[in-house]
Design a protein around this motif. Structure first.
Motif, short mmCIF file in Angstrom:
data_model
loop_
_atom_site.label_atom_id
_atom_site.label_comp_id
_atom_site.label_asym_id
_atom_site.label_seq_id
_atom_site.Cartn_x
_atom_site.Cartn_y
_atom_site.Cartn_z
N LYS A 169 57.09 53.87 6.63
CA LYS A 169 56.11 54.87 5.75
C LYS A 169 57.05 54.95 4.42
O LYS A 169 56.31 55.02 3.27
CB LYS A 169 55.93 56.21 6.41
CG LYS A 169 55.31 57.05 5.65
CD LYS A 169 55.04 58.49 6.33
CE LYS A 169 54.35 59.48 5.75
NZ LYS A 169 54.05 60.76 6.09
N TYR A 170 58.14 55.03 4.33
CA TYR A 170 59.00 55.43 3.16
C TYR A 170 59.72 54.34 2.70
O TYR A 170 60.65 54.43 1.78
CB TYR A 170 59.99 56.48 3.52
CG TYR A 170 59.30 57.97 3.71
CD1 TYR A 170 58.69 58.73 2.59
CD2 TYR A 170 58.96 58.31 4.78
CE1 TYR A 170 58.25 59.86 2.65
CE2 TYR A 170 58.35 59.51 5.07
CZ TYR A 170 57.79 60.25 3.92
OH TYR A 170 57.38 61.50 4.20
N ASN A 171 59.50 53.00 3.12
CA ASN A 171 60.53 51.64 2.88
C ASN A 171 59.93 51.30 1.38
O ASN A 171 59.15 50.35 1.49
CB ASN A 171 60.35 50.85 4.02
CG ASN A 171 61.40 49.73 3.68
OD1 ASN A 171 62.38 49.91 2.85
ND2 ASN A 171 61.29 48.57 4.58
N LEU A 190 67.05 57.40 4.83
CA LEU A 190 66.13 57.33 3.96
C LEU A 190 66.77 58.31 2.64
O LEU A 190 65.85 58.78 1.75
CB LEU A 190 64.80 57.68 4.24
CG LEU A 190 64.04 56.87 5.14
CD1 LEU A 190 62.91 57.60 6.04
CD2 LEU A 190 63.65 55.53 4.60
N GLY A 191 68.06 58.59 2.80
CA GLY A 191 68.33 59.41 1.71
C GLY A 191 68.16 58.98 0.06
O GLY A 191 68.06 59.82 -0.67
N ARG A 192 68.12 57.51 0.27
CA ARG A 192 67.92 57.12 -1.31
C ARG A 192 66.56 57.55 -1.82
O ARG A 192 66.24 57.94 -2.74
CB ARG A 192 67.93 55.57 -1.32
CG ARG A 192 69.34 54.99 -1.44
CD ARG A 192 69.50 53.60 -0.80
NE ARG A 192 68.88 52.72 -1.95
CZ ARG A 192 68.86 51.40 -1.73
NH1 ARG A 192 68.98 50.97 -0.42
NH2 ARG A 192 68.11 50.68 -2.68
N ASN A 193 65.65 57.55 -0.74
CA ASN A 193 64.21 58.00 -0.98
C ASN A 193 64.04 59.50 -1.59
O ASN A 193 63.41 59.74 -2.57
CB ASN A 193 63.33 57.74 0.02
CG ASN A 193 63.03 56.51 0.39
OD1 ASN A 193 63.93 55.90 1.01
ND2 ASN A 193 61.99 55.89 -0.06
N VAL A 194 64.89 60.32 -0.94
CA VAL A 194 65.26 61.62 -1.39
C VAL A 194 65.94 61.73 -2.74
O VAL A 194 65.35 62.38 -3.75
CB VAL A 194 66.12 62.29 -0.52
CG1 VAL A 194 66.04 64.02 -0.89
CG2 VAL A 194 65.33 62.42 0.87
#
Length: 513
Positions: free
Chosen positions: A55-57, A489-493
């Motif tokens: 979903k967040y990739n 998914l820290g980079r997405n944050v």
């Protein structure tokens, strides 16, 4: 959080332009970021959630700096000289040396490496490095007591730094001792990247005797079919022998690099590699995502698209690797990195003292980074501003600059730069703490930058609502915490707080996973 976000405060950046609270990252005795890990010695990740990852990739930067390298612009004449002259004398140094040579072309490579077998190449290049060191060193002020600039960290990267002969590495190290003051070996961080195939019988002994205390080995995979496909063939026995010798010589920390998504890799073959590496017991592992971009990187054109795994298999490789490493007791540091609980990176993360720069995760966050060699990058703080500088990425152009400086001291090697504003420093602080400590403490940010963080970042907070609903993060009046479910998914944050990230830039990045 509604009450805070709807307050009628004055401009949220009220006092920052006049007198910000800090001029560089400060390591506090009682860090607000230490408590996020409590007394847990191994921060295990929860079971791999493929649905959430998919979903967040999305594509995004690795945030070795903020702003990222895509914001570089041509540097004005004379600016690098002023930056070095005005550098804060009290700030210690981290030195980086880029060695661009390799004897073998690895087909997965995404760097500008020079493939050569001529020993004279390294000798010539070493003289350029020494000339650049002299040129920059003359601009650096000594401390008030007359001592040379203090070095706490040094790293040789590439390319293949061990392309340099043992005597050449010794020559470089010996010369550096005349220019800088180094922390004792037991206190400093002195590392080098190693191709296990390119070591003489004495290389590790030479490095350890000089004072190097950390090494990183490029392994990538142990499966023979994969190794042949990427033109990097070596045996597991060779890797194990190098690790054992390094351990016997007393290197403080040993890192192994692996890559997932290479041609002919399967979840089963990669799992076999990971388990074999765990048996060798390195202190750290870096597990990188192979981004296949043959239109940008010539070497990758040797790899056939049909030999690569489909996205589902690649995701399975990542999930298996994460589960296997965490079950073996390795702590997930962030962005591809794992370490044993007693490694310095893990300790620094638990104590809230971890940092990130162009060398990746580091415990030396108080250092200015001074780069030498083709394409090398420097990060230097002056007052409320940080400058990011890069040397020419073309070897001939770099050497032409160094030659010109011999006759004209005003010529400097950097050709591109970024000047960060206090607002950049604020967002950098937020992004780096999210990536290093999975947390942003609003009170801490308010004190350091003279703002009301909730008001200032209200748009970003609203954008994070879906991640909060998916239990990737938790937000309240105290701050923003990345939950275990969201750590991968820290980079997405972090990307939510990036003002420079737009559709044009996103095309330049690989996916987060």
């Amino acid at each position: 959080m509604t009450d805070h976000s709807e307050r009628n405060d004055p401009q949220p950046y009220n006092r920052a332009e006049e007198q910000p609270s800090t001029t560089r990252p400060v390591v506090q005795m009682e860090s607000p970021y230490a408590s996020t890990r409590g007394s847990i010695t191994t921060k295990q990740l929860p079971p791999f959630d493929e649905t959430i990852i998919n979903k967040y990739n999305r594509s995004g930067p690795r945030y070795t700096s903020y702003p990222t390298a895509l914001e570089f612009t041509p540097i004005p004449d004379g600016l690098e000289t002023k930056i070095l002259q005005n550098r804060e004398t009290r700030a210690p140094l981290s030195l980086y040396f880029h060695i661009p040579f390799c004897r073998h072309l690895c087909y997965y490579c995404a760097c500008n490496k020079i493939i050569t077998k001529k020993n004279s190449d390294s000798g010539d290049y070493l003289q350029y490095l020494i000339a650049e060191i002299k040129h920059k060193r003359r601009l650096l002020s000594t401390s008030e007591d007359g001592r040379k600039p203090l070095v706490k960290q040094l790293h040789l990267g590439g390319g293949t730094p061990t392309f340099l002969r043992d005597e050449e590495i010794t020559q470089l190290w010996t010369f550096l001792q005349t220019q800088f003051e180094f922390l004792p070996e037991e206190e400093g961080d002195y590392s080098i990247e190693i191709d296990p195939r390119e070591l003489s019988d004495d290389t590790l002994k030479v490095l350890r005797n000089l004072g190097f205390n950390r090494i990183s080995l490029g392994v990538q995979d142990l499966d023979e079919a994969v190794q042949i496909a990427v033109n990097r063939v070596h045996s597991a026995e060779l890797i194990e022998n190098v690790l054992n010798e390094a351990r016997e010589l007393g290197f403080h920390s040993i890192n192994v690099d692996l890559i997932y998504g290479l041609p002919h890799q399967t979840p089963e073959t990669l799992d076999s590699t990971v388990r074999r590496i765990i048996e060798m017991s390195p202190d750290r592992l870096s597990v990188f995502n192979y981004a296949h971009l043959p239109e940008r990187f010539k070497a990758q054109r040797q790899i056939k698209d049909t030999d690569l795994s489909d996205p589902a298999a690649k995701l399975a490789m990542l999930g298996n690797t994460i589960n296997t490493l965490t079950e073996a007791g390795y702590q997930y540091i962030g962005i591809d990195h794992f370490a044993k609980p007693d490694d310095e990176l893990s300790v620094a993360q638990r104590e809230g003292k971890l940092h990130r720069n162009f060398q990746g995760y580091t415990i030396m966050g108080d250092c200015d980074l001074l780069g030498f060699g083709v394409s090398s990058i420097s990060q230097i703080a002056n007052a409320n501003t940080r400058y990011i500088l890069q040397n020419d990425t073309d070897l001939d152009a770099y050497q032409t600059n160094i030659d010109a400086a011999k006759n004209n001291p005003m010529v400097m090697p950097a050709v591109k730069y970024i000047k960060t504003s206090i607002k950049d420093r604020l967002r950098e602080y937020v992004i780096m703490n999210l990536l290093c400590h999975d947390y942003i403490d609003f009170k801490d940010v308010n004190q350091k930058f003279g703002i009301d963080a909730i008001t200032y970042f209200i748009n970003e907070i609203q954008q994070l609502g879906e991640m909060q609903s998916d239990r990737l993060i938790d937000m309240d009046a105290a701050g923003i915490r990345v939950l275990p479910r969201g750590r991968l998914l820290g980079r997405n944050v972090a990307m939510v707080f990036d003002e420079y990230l737009d559709k044009t830039h996103k095309k330049r990045f690989s996916k987060v996973i």
